[in-house]
Design a protein around this motif. Structure first.
Motif, PDB file in Angstrom:
ATOM      1  N   ARG A   4      20.017  22.282 -23.189  1.00 51.81           N
ATOM      2  CA  ARG A   4      19.816  23.517 -23.867  1.00 51.81           C
ATOM      3  C   ARG A   4      18.618  23.406 -24.789  1.00 51.81           C
ATOM      4  NH1 ARG A   4      24.594  26.400 -27.156  1.00 51.81           N
ATOM      5  NH2 ARG A   4      23.212  28.010 -28.031  1.00 51.81           N
ATOM      6  N   TRP A   5      18.288  22.292 -25.299  1.00 45.28           N
ATOM      7  CA  TRP A   5      17.272  22.248 -26.347  1.00 45.28           C
ATOM      8  C   TRP A   5      16.106  20.948 -25.666  1.00 45.28           C
ATOM      9  CZ3 TRP A   5      22.398  22.471 -28.250  1.00 45.28           C
ATOM     10  CH2 TRP A   5      22.536  24.009 -28.674  1.00 45.28           C
ATOM     11  N   PRO A   6      15.260  21.522 -24.918  1.00 48.22           N
ATOM     12  CA  PRO A   6      14.341  20.539 -24.114  1.00 48.22           C
ATOM     13  C   PRO A   6      13.684  19.846 -25.113  1.00 48.22           C
ATOM     14  CG  PRO A   6      14.359  22.729 -23.128  1.00 48.22           C
ATOM     15  CD  PRO A   6      15.110  22.945 -24.427  1.00 48.22           C
ATOM     16  N   ASP A   7      13.164  20.382 -26.191  1.00 50.08           N
ATOM     17  CA  ASP A   7      12.424  19.774 -27.092  1.00 50.08           C
ATOM     18  C   ASP A   7      12.648  18.230 -27.516  1.00 50.08           C
ATOM     19  OD1 ASP A   7      10.136  19.935 -29.117  1.00 50.08           O
ATOM     20  OD2 ASP A   7      11.751  19.795 -30.685  1.00 50.08           O
ATOM     21  N   ASP A   8      14.028  17.966 -27.177  1.00 50.53           N
ATOM     22  CA  ASP A   8      14.449  16.515 -27.877  1.00 50.53           C
ATOM     23  C   ASP A   8      13.802  15.453 -26.827  1.00 50.53           C
ATOM     24  OD1 ASP A   8      16.600  16.670 -29.898  1.00 50.53           O
ATOM     25  OD2 ASP A   8      16.602  18.425 -28.856  1.00 50.53           O
ATOM     26  N   PHE A   9      13.624  15.935 -25.838  1.00 56.37           N
ATOM     27  CA  PHE A   9      12.932  14.963 -24.755  1.00 56.37           C
ATOM     28  C   PHE A   9      11.334  15.262 -24.579  1.00 56.37           C
ATOM     29  CE2 PHE A   9      17.142  13.846 -23.267  1.00 56.37           C
ATOM     30  CZ  PHE A   9      16.872  12.460 -23.180  1.00 56.37           C
ATOM     31  N   ALA A  10      10.985  16.700 -24.570  1.00 57.59           N
ATOM     32  CA  ALA A  10       9.797  17.028 -24.434  1.00 57.59           C
ATOM     33  C   ALA A  10       8.780  16.465 -25.464  1.00 57.59           C
ATOM     34  CB  ALA A  10       9.576  18.642 -24.592  1.00 57.59           C
ATOM     35  N   ARG A  11       9.298  15.929 -26.634  1.00 57.64           N
ATOM     36  CA  ARG A  11       8.532  15.436 -27.511  1.00 57.64           C
ATOM     37  C   ARG A  11       8.203  13.888 -27.520  1.00 57.64           C
ATOM     38  NH1 ARG A  11      10.117  18.297 -32.457  1.00 57.64           N
ATOM     39  NH2 ARG A  11       8.857  16.845 -33.582  1.00 57.64           N
ATOM     40  N   MET A  12       8.758  13.316 -26.727  1.00 59.57           N
ATOM     41  CA  MET A  12       8.661  12.044 -26.441  1.00 59.57           C
ATOM     42  C   MET A  12       7.349  11.760 -26.051  1.00 59.57           C
ATOM     43  SD  MET A  12      12.051  10.846 -24.513  1.00 59.57           S
ATOM     44  CE  MET A  12      12.278   8.901 -25.031  1.00 59.57           C
ATOM     45  N   THR A  13       6.538  10.643 -26.266  1.00 58.29           N
ATOM     46  CA  THR A  13       5.142  10.375 -25.714  1.00 58.29           C
ATOM     47  C   THR A  13       5.216  10.102 -24.219  1.00 58.29           C
ATOM     48  OG1 THR A  13       5.280   8.078 -26.361  1.00 58.29           O
ATOM     49  CG2 THR A  13       4.200   9.653 -28.218  1.00 58.29           C
ATOM     50  N   PRO A  14       4.318   9.990 -23.397  1.00 52.49           N
ATOM     51  CA  PRO A  14       4.315   9.489 -21.975  1.00 52.49           C
ATOM     52  C   PRO A  14       4.908   8.175 -21.818  1.00 52.49           C
ATOM     53  CG  PRO A  14       2.368  10.784 -22.326  1.00 52.49           C
ATOM     54  CD  PRO A  14       2.961  10.667 -23.727  1.00 52.49           C
TER      55      PRO A  14
END
Ligand code: SGN
Ligand code: CA
Length: 558
Positions: A282-292
Motif C-alpha cells: 500500500r505504501w511502496p515508499d518504504d521499499f522504494a527508498r532503499m539504496t540498490p
C-alpha cells in the motif's frame, strides 16, 4: 572518569578569584562549590522508548515467544533495577500515549485523543520543566505529535518524519528535513551517542529521550537481522483463530494478520517464485527508498524463503499460520536492533562512568498483539495492548532484581522524572511518582485499579471507542459510538479474554460494583468524554444488533 575534572573545576573556582577584585569570601566560594556538586549529583535520565513493542517480546517478562527471541540488553535494565509487572497505558495509541508521557495527563486533559491531531507544543511538559531547572534535554527519533518539537522546550532534537521509515528515513532538525542513509534504529542510536559524547556539557545533568520507530509496522529488519529468526518456529497463540463470539467490537476490527495485513508491505511476500516484486504494497515508499545495495542485500536473504512459500502455494488455514510465522520473524528481528541499541547505550554509560548516577528507563508507547485473537496492532483494552513493557534502573536507589506488582500507568512517568530531579510535582499531573513503588512496596493509598479510554473511531483498523476499568482480577469495558456494548472478564479464569460474561447472572454483583467504580474513576480523572456510565445510549439490544451487523460487514474469513 569525570571526577578528576570536576575536582579541577572546583579548584579553579576556589583559587582563580583570589586575584580578581570582587573575590568571593571563602564561605561564598564553598557554597558555589556545594551548588555545583548538588547540580552534578542530580541524576541523568535516559528515557528509551520503542514503538509498538509488546511485553510478550521482552524476555524479562518471561513469555514463551521472547524466550525464543531474547532481549538481553533490555533484560539487563530489569536485572540491575526494577521490572514493572503491571504496567499499563491510558489509551493504546502512539500520539495520545506520547502526549500522556510528556504531560502526566490522560488524553482528555492534554487533548490529544487520536493520532493525526496536533499536540500543542506550548502545553506543559516535563522535558521543558526539567530543562528550565538546569538540565540539558535532547530528543532523538520518533516524535509523531506534529511536524517537529519546535516550541516544546526540548533543547536539542533530531526527529523522524511522522511515523518514520526504517531505511534511509527523512530526518527533521531545526535546519529542516533531509534523507539520512542508514537503518532508523541504528541512526537514532548514533544521533544519541554522538550527542552524549560530543555535544552535551559534562558539568550539567541531562535528560535524553531515545525514541525508536521499531518495531512498528511495516516491520522491516536491519540487513544484519534478516535471517536471525528465519529458522525459528514460534508458538501460535491458542486463540489465533478466534471466533469473537459475544464480542462484536472484536469481531468488527480490521487488524487481523490473515485478513488485513498487506502481503507485500507488512509480510514482505513476493508475487511469484523467482521475482522480487512485492505483493500488495500500500505504501511502496518504504521499499522504494532503499539504496540498490540495501535492496540487493535484502533480496539475497529473503528470496529463498519467499520463493519457497510461493512454490508451496499455501491457502486458507495453512497460509494464515505461515503469515503468523512470517510476522513474528520480521517483528522480532526489528526488536533485535532495538535491543542492540539499548546495549550500546548501556555500554556507553558504563564506559563513561555514568551508570551510577543515571536513571535508565525502557518502555514502549503501548503494547501490541503478537497473534492473540488473530491480531497485530493495538488499541483494544484487552491485555496485550493495554499493557506495555516497563523496566527502570537507578543504582543505589532501586535494588537489583526488584519486581513491582503495583499497577502503574504512563501518566506516572512525568512525575517520576520530576521527583528524581528534585522538582516539585504539579497539581495538573494525574499520575504519581514511581519512586513510591520501586522498593517493591506500594503505599497504602496507591491506586488499586486503572482507567482506560480509547477514542480513534472511525480510523485505522476500525476499533470502536471504549472506556473501562481493570482491577487486579476483573475488567469491565464499554464500547460506544455506533454500538453500545459492555464486556466483562474474569482474568483469573479467562486470561485470554475469550468469554464476555456481561450477561452471566452469577457476576452481576461484581459488574454493578465495577460500574460504580468506573463512574468514580471518570469523576476522579475528570473525564466527561463519551457517554456517562449510567447513560444507556441506545437500547442495549439495538446496540448489539448494530454491532453484529458491523461485524458482518467486516467480513473476515475465519
Ligand atoms: C499507521 C499504521 C497503522 C497503525 C497506525 C498507528 N499503518 O497508520 O497500522 O495502527 O499507524 O500506529 S502503516 O502501514 O502506515 O504503518 S501508532 O503507533 O502511530 O499509533
Ligand atoms: Ca505505537
Amino acid at each position: 572518569m569525570r571526577s578528576p575534572l570536576i575536582a579541577l573545576a572546583t579548584l579553579a573556582t576556589l583559587t582563580l578569584p583570589a586575584c580578581a577584585t570582587a573575590a568571593p569570601s571563602p564561605s561564598q566560594a564553598a557554597s558555589v562549590a556545594g551548588e555545583e556538586a548538588a547540580q552534578q549529583r542530580r541524576p541523568n535520565i535516559v528515557f528509551i522508548m520503542s514503538d509498538d513493542h509488546a511485553y510478550q517480546a521482552v524476555s524479562a517478562y518471561g513469555g514463551e515467544i521472547a524466550q525464543l527471541a531474547p532481549t538481553p540488553n533490555i533484560d539487563r535494565i530489569a536485572r540491575e533495577g526494577a521490572i514493572f509487572a503491571n504496567s499499563y497505558v491510558t489509551n493504546s495509541l502512539c500520539g495520545p500515549s506520547r502526549a500522556t508521557m510528556l504531560t502526566g495527563q490522560f488524553s482528555h486533559l492534554h487533548g490529544f485523543t487520536k493520532n493525526g491531531q496536533r499536540f500543542d507544543n506550548a502545553t506543559w511538559n516535563w522535558v521543558r520543566e526539567i530543562g528550565a531547572a538546569g538540565y540539558q534535554t535532547a530528543l532523538f527519533g520518533k516524535w509523531h505529535l506534529n511536524y517537529s518539537p519546535e516550541g516544546a522546550g526540548i533543547q536539542t532534537w533530531k526527529v523522524l518524519d511522522d511515523q518514520g521509515k526504517y531505511y534511509n528515513p527523512d530526518i527533521i532538525t531545526p535546519e529542516g528535513r533531509s534523507v539520512v542513509e542508514g537503518y532508523a534504529t541504528d541512526l537514532v542510536t548514533d544521533f544519541s551517542i554522538d550527542w552524549l559524547e560530543e555535544e552535551r556539557d559534562p558539568d550539567k545533568p541531562f535528560a535524553i529521550l531515545i525514541h525508536h520507530k521499531a518495531p512498528h509496522r511495516n516491520f522491516m529488519p536491519a540487513i544484519r537481522h534478516l535471517q536471525t529468526y528465519l529458522g525459528t518456529e514460534f508458538p501460535v497463540p491458542t486463540n489465533y483463530f478466534d471466533h469473537y463470539d459475544g464480542r462484536p467490537a472484536a469481531a468488527a476490527q480490521e487488524m487481523n494478520i490473515y485478513a488485513d495485513m498487506y502481503e507485500g508491505h507488512d509480510l514482505h511476500m513476493t508475487e511469484e517464485a523467482g521475482s522480487n516484486a512485492l505483493r500488495f504494497d500500500r505504501w511502496p515508499d518504504d521499499f522504494a527508498r532503499m539504496t540498490p545495495e540495501q535492496r540487493a542485500a535484502w533480496d539475497a536473504q529473503m528470496q529463498p524463503a519467499n520463493d519457497a512459500v510461493n512454490e508451496a502455494g499455501l491457502a486458507g488455514r495453512e497460509l494464515a499460520l505461515w503469515k503468523y510465522q512470517r510476522y513474528m520473524k520480521q517483528y522480532l528481528a526489528t526488536v533485535a536492533a532495538v535491543d542492540d541499541s539499548v546495549g550500546r547505550v548501556l555500554d556507553w554509560l558504563e564506559a563513561n562512568d555514568l551508570s551510577e548516577n543515571t536513571i535508565v528507563v525502557y518502555t514502549s508507547d503501548q503494547g501490541f498483539y503478537l497473534g492473540e485473537h488473530g491480531w497485530f496492532d493495538k488499541r483494544f483494552m484487552y491485555e496485550e495492548s493495554l499493557r506495555t513493557p516497563l523496566v527502570m534502573r537507578f543504582p543505589g536507589q532501586i535494588a537489583p532484581g526488584t519486581r513491582v506488582e503495583a499497577p502503574v500507568q504512563n501518566v506516572d512517568y512525568a512525575p517520576t522524572f520530576l521527583d528524581y530531579a528534585g522538582i516539585p510535582a504539579r497539581a495538573a499531573i494525574q499520575g504519581r511518582s514511581l519512586r513510591e513503588v520501586v522498593d517493591g512496596e506500594a503505599p497504602p493509598d496507591w491506586r488499586e485499579d486503572i482507567y482506560y479510554h480509547y477514542y480513534e473511531y472511525p480510523g485505522f483498523h476500525s476499533v470502536r471507542a471504549h472506556y473501562g476499568v481493570r482491577t487486579d482480577r476483573y475488567k469491565l469495558i464499554r464500547f460506544y459510538g455506533d454500538i453500545n456494548q459492555w464486556e466483562f472478564y474474569d482474568l483469573a479464569t479467562d486470561p485470554g479474554e475469550m468469554h464476555n460474561r456481561i450477561d452471566d447472572p452469577a457476576v452481576q454483583p461484581i459488574v454493578a460494583r465495577l460500574q460504580l467504580r468506573l463512574e468514580a474513576l471518570r469523576a476522579q480523572y475528570r473525564d466527561s468524554d463519551g457517554p456517562a456510565v449510567s447513560d444507556p445510549l441506545t437500547a442495549a439490544a439495538k446496540g448489539r444488533r448494530d454491532a453484529e451487523a458491523a461485524a458482518g460487514i467486516a467480513g473476515h474469513a475465519h
